[in-house]
Design a protein around this motif. Structure first.
Motif, PDB file in Angstrom:
ATOM      1  N   GLY A 136       0.825  -1.192   0.000  1.00  9.40           N
ATOM      2  CA  GLY A 136       0.000   0.000   0.000  1.00  9.40           C
ATOM      3  C   GLY A 136       0.861   1.244   0.000  1.00  9.40           C
ATOM      4  O   GLY A 136       2.091   1.176  -0.080  1.00  9.40           O
ATOM      5  N   VAL A 137       0.237   2.408   0.095  1.00 16.62           N
ATOM      6  CA  VAL A 137       0.922   3.692   0.087  1.00 16.62           C
ATOM      7  C   VAL A 137       0.775   4.337   1.462  1.00 16.62           C
ATOM      8  O   VAL A 137      -0.336   4.419   2.003  1.00 16.62           O
ATOM      9  CB  VAL A 137       0.346   4.616  -0.997  1.00 16.62           C
ATOM     10  CG1 VAL A 137       1.036   5.974  -0.965  1.00 16.62           C
ATOM     11  CG2 VAL A 137       0.496   3.979  -2.376  1.00 16.62           C
ATOM     12  N   TYR A 138       1.888   4.801   2.024  1.00 11.63           N
ATOM     13  CA  TYR A 138       1.917   5.383   3.362  1.00 11.63           C
ATOM     14  C   TYR A 138       2.392   6.829   3.274  1.00 11.63           C
ATOM     15  O   TYR A 138       3.412   7.131   2.652  1.00 11.63           O
ATOM     16  CB  TYR A 138       2.837   4.572   4.280  1.00 11.63           C
ATOM     17  CG  TYR A 138       2.357   3.155   4.474  1.00 11.63           C
ATOM     18  CD1 TYR A 138       1.544   2.822   5.552  1.00 11.63           C
ATOM     19  CD2 TYR A 138       2.685   2.157   3.555  1.00 11.63           C
ATOM     20  CE1 TYR A 138       1.079   1.525   5.722  1.00 11.63           C
ATOM     21  CE2 TYR A 138       2.223   0.860   3.713  1.00 11.63           C
ATOM     22  CZ  TYR A 138       1.418   0.543   4.796  1.00 11.63           C
ATOM     23  OH  TYR A 138       0.946  -0.738   4.954  1.00 11.63           O
ATOM     24  N   THR A 139       1.667   7.718   3.889  1.00 11.65           N
ATOM     25  CA  THR A 139       1.988   9.137   3.885  1.00 11.65           C
ATOM     26  C   THR A 139       1.984   9.652   5.322  1.00 11.65           C
ATOM     27  O   THR A 139       1.784   8.894   6.268  1.00 11.65           O
ATOM     28  CB  THR A 139       0.973   9.923   3.033  1.00 11.65           C
ATOM     29  OG1 THR A 139      -0.335   9.773   3.612  1.00 11.65           O
ATOM     30  CG2 THR A 139       0.954   9.421   1.595  1.00 11.65           C
ATOM     31  N   ALA A 140       2.186  10.954   5.453  1.00 11.01           N
ATOM     32  CA  ALA A 140       2.119  11.602   6.769  1.00 11.01           C
ATOM     33  C   ALA A 140       1.421  12.934   6.608  1.00 11.01           C
ATOM     34  O   ALA A 140       1.409  13.518   5.516  1.00 11.01           O
ATOM     35  CB  ALA A 140       3.521  11.790   7.345  1.00 11.01           C
ATOM     36  N   PRO A 141       0.828  13.452   7.676  1.00  8.61           N
ATOM     37  CA  PRO A 141       0.130  14.743   7.579  1.00  8.61           C
ATOM     38  C   PRO A 141       1.077  15.877   7.214  1.00  8.61           C
ATOM     39  O   PRO A 141       2.288  15.818   7.478  1.00  8.61           O
ATOM     40  CB  PRO A 141      -0.447  14.933   8.986  1.00  8.61           C
ATOM     41  CG  PRO A 141      -0.440  13.575   9.608  1.00  8.61           C
ATOM     42  CD  PRO A 141       0.721  12.853   9.017  1.00  8.61           C
ATOM     43  N   ASP A 142       0.550  16.903   6.578  1.00  9.64           N
ATOM     44  CA  ASP A 142       1.334  18.101   6.310  1.00  9.64           C
ATOM     45  C   ASP A 142       1.910  18.632   7.620  1.00  9.64           C
ATOM     46  O   ASP A 142       1.256  18.609   8.660  1.00  9.64           O
ATOM     47  CB  ASP A 142       0.462  19.179   5.673  1.00  9.64           C
ATOM     48  CG  ASP A 142       0.033  18.820   4.259  1.00  9.64           C
ATOM     49  OD1 ASP A 142       0.529  17.805   3.741  1.00  9.64           O
ATOM     50  OD2 ASP A 142      -0.798  19.555   3.686  1.00  9.64           O
ATOM     51  N   GLY A 143       3.132  19.094   7.558  1.00  8.47           N
ATOM     52  CA  GLY A 143       3.787  19.629   8.743  1.00  8.47           C
ATOM     53  C   GLY A 143       4.590  18.610   9.511  1.00  8.47           C
ATOM     54  O   GLY A 143       5.383  18.976  10.385  1.00  8.47           O
ATOM     55  N   SER A 144       4.409  17.310   9.220  1.00  7.08           N
ATOM     56  CA  SER A 144       5.223  16.280   9.873  1.00  7.08           C
ATOM     57  C   SER A 144       6.651  16.372   9.354  1.00  7.08           C
ATOM     58  O   SER A 144       6.871  16.681   8.181  1.00  7.08           O
ATOM     59  CB  SER A 144       4.658  14.895   9.585  1.00  7.08           C
ATOM     60  OG  SER A 144       3.341  14.767  10.076  1.00  7.08           O
ATOM     61  N   PRO A 145       7.639  16.087  10.196  1.00  9.62           N
ATOM     62  CA  PRO A 145       9.031  16.166   9.728  1.00  9.62           C
ATOM     63  C   PRO A 145       9.350  15.146   8.650  1.00  9.62           C
ATOM     64  O   PRO A 145      10.219  15.374   7.817  1.00  9.62           O
ATOM     65  CB  PRO A 145       9.848  15.910  11.002  1.00  9.62           C
ATOM     66  CG  PRO A 145       8.906  15.204  11.923  1.00  9.62           C
ATOM     67  CD  PRO A 145       7.544  15.726  11.611  1.00  9.62           C
ATOM     68  N   ALA A 146       8.629  14.008   8.638  1.00  9.17           N
ATOM     69  CA  ALA A 146       8.884  12.968   7.645  1.00  9.17           C
ATOM     70  C   ALA A 146       7.767  11.937   7.728  1.00  9.17           C
ATOM     71  O   ALA A 146       7.017  11.882   8.716  1.00  9.17           O
ATOM     72  CB  ALA A 146      10.233  12.296   7.892  1.00  9.17           C
ATOM     73  N   VAL A 147       7.657  11.135   6.691  1.00  7.86           N
ATOM     74  CA  VAL A 147       6.732  10.004   6.753  1.00  7.86           C
ATOM     75  C   VAL A 147       7.170   9.051   7.861  1.00  7.86           C
ATOM     76  O   VAL A 147       6.344   8.501   8.593  1.00  7.86           O
ATOM     77  CB  VAL A 147       6.677   9.283   5.391  1.00  7.86           C
ATOM     78  CG1 VAL A 147       5.781   8.044   5.463  1.00  7.86           C
ATOM     79  CG2 VAL A 147       6.181  10.234   4.308  1.00  7.86           C
ATOM     80  N   LEU A 148       8.473   8.876   8.015  1.00  8.09           N
ATOM     81  CA  LEU A 148       9.026   8.061   9.094  1.00  8.09           C
ATOM     82  C   LEU A 148      10.157   8.850   9.747  1.00  8.09           C
ATOM     83  O   LEU A 148      11.196   9.077   9.132  1.00  8.09           O
ATOM     84  CB  LEU A 148       9.553   6.732   8.549  1.00  8.09           C
ATOM     85  CG  LEU A 148      10.281   5.829   9.553  1.00  8.09           C
ATOM     86  CD1 LEU A 148       9.366   5.456  10.707  1.00  8.09           C
ATOM     87  CD2 LEU A 148      10.812   4.578   8.862  1.00  8.09           C
ATOM     88  N   ASP A 149       9.941   9.283  10.977  1.00  3.85           N
ATOM     89  CA  ASP A 149      10.924  10.080  11.709  1.00  3.85           C
ATOM     90  C   ASP A 149      11.498   9.242  12.840  1.00  3.85           C
ATOM     91  O   ASP A 149      10.794   8.888  13.792  1.00  3.85           O
ATOM     92  CB  ASP A 149      10.268  11.342  12.263  1.00  3.85           C
ATOM     93  CG  ASP A 149      11.264  12.236  12.984  1.00  3.85           C
ATOM     94  OD1 ASP A 149      12.468  12.134  12.667  1.00  3.85           O
ATOM     95  OD2 ASP A 149      10.850  13.016  13.848  1.00  3.85           O
ATOM     96  N   LEU A 150      12.780   8.887  12.726  1.00  7.82           N
ATOM     97  CA  LEU A 150      13.471   8.103  13.750  1.00  7.82           C
ATOM     98  C   LEU A 150      14.514   9.005  14.406  1.00  7.82           C
ATOM     99  O   LEU A 150      15.639   9.138  13.911  1.00  7.82           O
ATOM    100  CB  LEU A 150      14.130   6.872  13.125  1.00  7.82           C
ATOM    101  CG  LEU A 150      13.191   5.907  12.394  1.00  7.82           C
ATOM    102  CD1 LEU A 150      13.982   4.797  11.721  1.00  7.82           C
ATOM    103  CD2 LEU A 150      12.164   5.326  13.361  1.00  7.82           C
TER     104      LEU A 150
END
Length: 691
Positions: free
Chosen positions: A76-90
């Motif tokens: 599937g396709v994974y996104t993040a809300p606007d303003g998030s630093p990244a789709v995946l922030d570690l």
């Protein structure tokens, strides 16, 4: 009761039963070594993560999983809300030493056991508004990512903590201020970086359109693709110059070593900024475009089985000076390492335009400065270096360009089994359209090549050395080329030779080189004091195929005793017998043998491009030093044969001949010397057990 709420209730009951204090900080499936599941249809809440009740986002799942755990990600396709630093922030701070996370994509529900090998099925999408993966850690950690596509990432604002325009698809930084032994380890397998961008503004450089391993991030890459990524430096804002751009697809610097297997770097762009006068405080500090495909600085690399194709590095323009363009495919600075087995082709580098002096365009395929590199089994084809336009033309040089920044530095290259063909260097328009080295430009560099095929490279008629040039700025350049082919180079400006040693302090040594149809001559010196040594030159047609491999009747066949045991294709060169000159060993039929009791087991491999129309094979074995021979026939489909009725410990010479329907010889194999024996050794089977 909704089924999800029912499951959550069951899990809570289980936790109460197994935990004497009634609760845990994370779900039981997130404990050490356990698994969190993620799917687009999931829900982000404290009880998520089970196979039937997955979480919805990677970001939430990483907060649930314990160190050592695995996150399984459905297709599937994974996104993040606007303003998030990244789709995946570690982001990991002090006290999280040794954090270890594994992320595996490609699972097609309801199967959580075997993921798809296609990384395009699980997509992390920045949607053109944010970075996709952000890894910033103070302590040493490990992150393993497998089976995903990282696409549409964008960085157009300086990123914390260092204020950098870097890493559109992925950004990795070890942020420990004092501990230089702290590293982030990033392992990637079957990952695609596509259409990620870094767009800078102001004078700060921009880097790593696809991925940036910025400081003390060790990268281990297996079957990773960087395709269609871009980095753009900001335009001038204060009248000086535009910003540098480094690594359109991949950027690694500051002790971020890279080990890669099966790496593809294709159609990426590094575009420097433009405007202003074209330089900063010093005229050598210009708007540089470095490494259209990838750029490496202050690190070591080990790249095996690579494809670097169709990448572009462009310098910026300025009123007085155009920027330097360097390394259309790959750029190295203060780096060391190995590049083995692959292709660097159809890459381009452009110097910047200017009203005054156009910028240099250097290293269409690869440019290295102040580095130590070993290159082997590489095809370096159809790369193009173009200088910038101006009142004075920007100079150009080389598919491969090697130089150093100061006399005390070292620029050293060793190359084996290289094909350099159809590369071109072209100065920009304007006065003094100078430059050279359509194949190799060595400036203040020490370059040693063995078994190279250097053919059909070119420069403009105003330029010099369509094949190789050695010249210096500081001290000297030394080029030594052995057991190689230099052929089919057009004429150029005076001196017109294909290979040139420029001036006093520069030296070119050519040993066992086949020369053929170099229109302006084979090799010469330019100015008095330059050294040119030619030992055992061989003049004749190398008879190359369209892919620059030897054909039957080539003068390059069986010419030298070589210490190189394989050729560019990994095929064997003969041991203690005459081998072929150039990158390719002419092996129409490769024969090997295994000793048996009173027999020899023979196996052969026929190259269909060299051997056609085979109707049968004839196998011949002769006692060494005698005329006692036996001959057997086999049909065209045979690839192995047991040669029987031989005497143990006698040495035999064996050859396989390919025959056509009339019995005419087409080709012969290499001759193998072997002996049968009844002393056959078998290694014992060792079992691991307890004592």
């Amino acid at each position: 009761m909704h089924w999800r709420n029912f499951l959550a209730l069951i899990y809570c009951v289980i936790l109460i039963i197994v935990t004497p204090y009634g609760s845990l900080d994370a779900p039981i499936w997130a404990a050490d070594g356990m698994v969190i599941h993620v799917a687009p249809t999931g829900t982000d809440e404290p009880s998520c993560g089970a196979p039937l009740y997955p979480c919805q986002t990677l970001q939430y799942a990483t907060g649930q999983v314990a160190s050592g755990g695995v996150i399984k990600v459905a297709q599937g396709v994974y996104t993040a809300p606007d303003g998030s630093p990244a789709v995946l922030d570690l982001t990991f701070g002090a006290g999280q030493e040794g954090k270890d996370i594994t992320i595996i994509g490609g699972y097609l529900l309801p199967n959580w056991d075997i993921p798809s090998s296609d990384p395009l099925q699980t997509v992390l999408d920045g949607r053109g508004v944010q970075r996709v993966i952000n890894i910033v850690s103070v302590p040493s950690i490990r992150v393993h990512i497998q089976g995903v596509t990282v696409r549409n990432g964008l960085v157009n604002l300086p990123s914390l903590p260092d204020g950098l325009f870097s890493g559109g698809g992925l950004y990795c930084l070890n942020d420990h201020p004092y501990d230089t032994s702290a590293f982030v380890t990033v392992e990637m397998k079957n990952v695609v970086f596509r259409n990620n961008k870094v767009v800078g503004s102001g004078p700060s450089s921009a880097s790593g359109g696809g991925a940036s391993f910025y400081r003390r991030c060790r990268a281990f890459l297996e079957n990773v693709v960087f395709e269609g990524n871009e980095v753009r430096g900001g335009d001038a804002t204060d009248g000086t110059r535009g910003a540098h751009a480094l690594g359109g697809g991949l950027f690694a610097t500051m002790y971020s070593d890279v080990v890669a297997r099966g790496l593809v770097i294709r159609q990426n762009i590094a575009q420097a900024g433009s405007g202003g006068r074209g330089y900063w405080a010093h005229k050598w500090d210009r708007a540089d475009g470095l490494g259209g495909g990838a750029a490496f600085q202050y690190n070591s690399v080990d790249l095996q089985n690579i494809l670097v194709e169709g990448n572009v590095a462009r310098a910026g323009y300025g009123s007085e000076f155009g920027g330097f363009g360097a390394g259309g495919g790959l750029f190295f600075e203060y780096s060391s390492g190995v590049i083995d087995d692959g292709e660097i082709k159809n890459n381009s580098v452009y110097g910047g335009n200017a009203v005054g002096r156009g910028g240099e365009g250097t290293g269409g395929g690869l440019m290295a400065t102040d580095s130590r590199l070993t290159l082997s089994r590489l095809q370096i084809l159809s790369n193009h270096a173009i200088g910038g336009n101006g009142n004075y033309a920007g100079h150009a040089g080389g598919a491969l360009y090697f130089t150093k920044a100061s006399p005390s530095n070292v620029m050293r290259v060793q190359g084996t089994n290289l094909i350099l063909a159809n590369n071109k260097a072209e100065a920009g328009s304007g006065q003094e359209r100078w430059g050279g080295g359509g194949g190799i430009f060595a400036q203040d560099a020490d370059v040693t090549l063995n078994h190279a095929t250097i053919v059909s490279n070119s420069v403009l008629s105003t330029m010099v050395a369509p094949a190789v040039i050695a010249l210096h700025n500081f001290t000297e350049s030394r080029v030594r080329i052995s057991n190689s082919i230099i052929a089919f180079h057009p004429t150029s400006a005076y001196p017109r030779a294909a290979v040139i040693s420029q001036r006093e302090g520069d030296s070119v040594i050519l040993e066992n080189v086949v020369f053929w149809q170099n229109a302006g001559g084979d090799a010469s010196t330019w100015f008095s004091g330059a050294v040119l040594t030619v030992t055992n030159p061989i003049v004749g047609d190398p008879k190359l195929s369209a892919d620059f491999h030897l054909q039957k009747g080539s003068i390059a066949i069986d010419q030298v005793l070589s210490s190189v045991h394989i050729d560019i294709d990994g095929e064997p060169r003969p041991f203690m017998e005459k081998a072929d000159i150039g990158a390719d060993e002419y092996v129409p039929i490769y024969l090997s043998s295994t000793s048996l009791d009173c027999a020899l087991f023979l196996r052969w491999r026929t190259n269909p491009a060299l051997v056609k129309g085979v109707s049968s094979y004839q196998i011949q074995g002769c006692e060494k030093g005698t005329t006692n021979c036996v001959t057997y026939n086999a049909d065209a489909s045979t690839t192995s044969f047991i040669l029987p009725n031989l005497s143990n410990y006698l040495r035999y010479l064996i050859r396989v001949d390919a025959l056509d329907a009339t019995g005419r010889l087409i080709e012969s194999s290499n001759t193998v010397e072997a002996f049968p024996t009844d002393r056959l050794v078998y290694l014992p089977l060792t079992l691991r057990g307890t004592r």
